[in-house]
Design a protein around this motif. Structure first.
Motif, mmCIF file in Angstrom:
data_model
loop_
_atom_site.group_PDB
_atom_site.id
_atom_site.type_symbol
_atom_site.label_atom_id
_atom_site.label_comp_id
_atom_site.label_asym_id
_atom_site.label_seq_id
_atom_site.Cartn_x
_atom_site.Cartn_y
_atom_site.Cartn_z
ATOM 1 N N VAL A 140 0.837 -1.193 0.000
ATOM 2 C CA VAL A 140 0.000 0.000 0.000
ATOM 3 C C VAL A 140 0.873 1.244 0.000
ATOM 4 N N ARG A 141 0.617 2.137 -0.929
ATOM 5 C CA ARG A 141 1.285 3.428 -0.942
ATOM 6 C C ARG A 141 0.257 4.507 -0.619
ATOM 7 N N VAL A 142 0.547 5.321 0.367
ATOM 8 C CA VAL A 142 -0.329 6.439 0.719
ATOM 9 C C VAL A 142 0.387 7.719 0.278
ATOM 10 N N ILE A 143 -0.231 8.443 -0.661
ATOM 11 C CA ILE A 143 0.435 9.572 -1.307
ATOM 12 C C ILE A 143 -0.428 10.825 -1.151
ATOM 13 N N GLY A 144 0.156 11.866 -0.578
ATOM 14 C CA GLY A 144 -0.555 13.130 -0.399
ATOM 15 C C GLY A 144 -0.275 14.111 -1.529
ATOM 16 N N HIS A 145 -1.303 14.882 -1.917
ATOM 17 C CA HIS A 145 -1.187 15.894 -2.975
ATOM 18 C C HIS A 145 -1.910 17.166 -2.538
ATOM 19 N N THR A 146 -1.456 18.302 -3.043
ATOM 20 C CA THR A 146 -2.086 19.585 -2.728
ATOM 21 C C THR A 146 -2.317 20.385 -4.012
ATOM 22 N N ASP A 147 -2.955 21.553 -3.843
ATOM 23 C CA ASP A 147 -3.012 22.506 -4.953
ATOM 24 C C ASP A 147 -1.749 23.373 -4.890
ATOM 25 N N ASN A 148 -1.709 24.439 -5.694
ATOM 26 C CA ASN A 148 -0.481 25.243 -5.755
ATOM 27 C C ASN A 148 -0.561 26.545 -4.974
ATOM 28 N N VAL A 149 -1.527 26.633 -4.066
ATOM 29 C CA VAL A 149 -1.640 27.829 -3.226
ATOM 30 C C VAL A 149 -0.642 27.711 -2.075
ATOM 31 N N GLY A 150 0.247 28.687 -1.945
ATOM 32 C CA GLY A 150 1.278 28.633 -0.921
ATOM 33 C C GLY A 150 2.603 28.180 -1.506
#
Length: 214
Positions: A140-150
Motif C-alpha cells: 500500500v502506498r499512501v500519497i498526499g497531494h495539494t493545490d499550488n496555493v502557498g
C-alpha cells in the motif's frame, strides 16, 4: 527467424488484439480477463527464454495466465467491496488494471490547512482497513497531494503530514505498517489545472494505492 519464433510473435500479436477487446458490456474493463492475458504474455515470454522451445512457451503462458487471472479476479472483488463500503463518502475508486486507487478528496478527509483526519471520515478509513486486512497480499502506498496555493515547501510538508495521518488510521484499523509506504508530492502531480477553484479542489487529495504482490 525460426518457424517456432514466428509462431510466438504471431501469438503475442493476437493476444494484444484480444487485450484491446477485453471489456464488459457496459464498457468498463474486464480486469480478470486483462490480468490473464497480460500474465499469459509474460509467462509465454519467460517460457521461451528459459526453455527455448514451443512447449516451454505454452507451459509458461498457461502458468502466467493462471496467475494473472487470479490477481485480476482478486482486484475486481476488492474493487466491488470498496465501492460498496465507501458509497456516499466522497471517496473514489479506480482500478487501473495493475493497482487499485482509493482517492480521498481533502474536502471530506481534512479541515482546511489541517492534517488531522476529520472524525466523520474515520469510519470510511476503517472500511478501507477492513478491506486491506481481508486482502493481505498487497502493498500500500499512501500519497498526499495539494493545490499550488502557498509555497512548495509548505505544500510538500502538508501533503506528507496528510498522507501520514491516513496511514496511521489504516494501521490503527489493523493493517500492518510493514505493508505501507508514505510520501508527500505537494503540488507536483496535479490531476486538474490549478487555475480554478474546482481544479484546485480536485488536486487536494490523498491516494491509497493498493498494489497486488506478484
Amino acid at each position: 527467424m525460426a518457424q517456432h519464433g514466428k509462431k510466438i510473435v504471431t501469438g503475442m500479436l493476437a493476444a494484444t488484439i484480444t487485450l484491446a477487446a477485453c471489456a464488459n458490456p457496459d464498457g468498463t474493463s474486464n480486469q480478470t480477463g486483462t490480468g490473464a492475458i497480460v500474465g499469459g504474455l509474460t509467462g509465454a515470454a519467460a517460457g521461451q527464454i528459459i526453455g527455448g522451445d514451443t512447449r516451454a512457451t505454452v507451459i509458461g503462458g498457461a502458468i502466467g495466465a493462471a496467475v494473472g487471472g487470479a490477481v485480476g479476479a482478486g482486484m475486481a472483488a476488492q474493487e466491488r467491496e470498496l465501492r460498496q463500503s465507501l458509497a456516499g463518502t466522497g471517496a473514489d475508486i479506480t482500478n487501473t488494471g495493475s493497482d487499485l486507487r482509493v482517492i480521498l478528496p481533502d474536502s471530506v478527509t481534512f479541515r482546511t490547512d489541517s492534517s488531522v483526519v476529520d472524525a466523520g471520515f474515520r469510519p470510511a478509513l476503517r472500511s478501507v482497513s477492513d478491506s486491506l486486512r481481508r486482502h493481505p497480499n498487497s502493498t500500500v502506498r499512501v500519497i498526499g497531494h495539494t493545490d499550488n496555493v502557498g509555497t512548495a515547501a509548505y505544500n510538500t510538508q502538508l501533503s506528507q503530514d496528510r498522507a501520514l495521518a491516513v496511514a496511521r488510521e489504516l494501521i490503527s484499523g489493523g493493517v500492518s505498517g510493514q505493508r505501507i509506504t508514505v510520501s508527500g508530492r505537494g503540488f507536483r502531480e496535479p490531476v486538474a489545472p490549478n487555475t480554478s477553484a474546482a481544479g484546485r479542489a480536485e488536486n487536494r487529495r490523498v491516494e491509497i494505492v493498493i498494489i497486488p504482490n506478484s
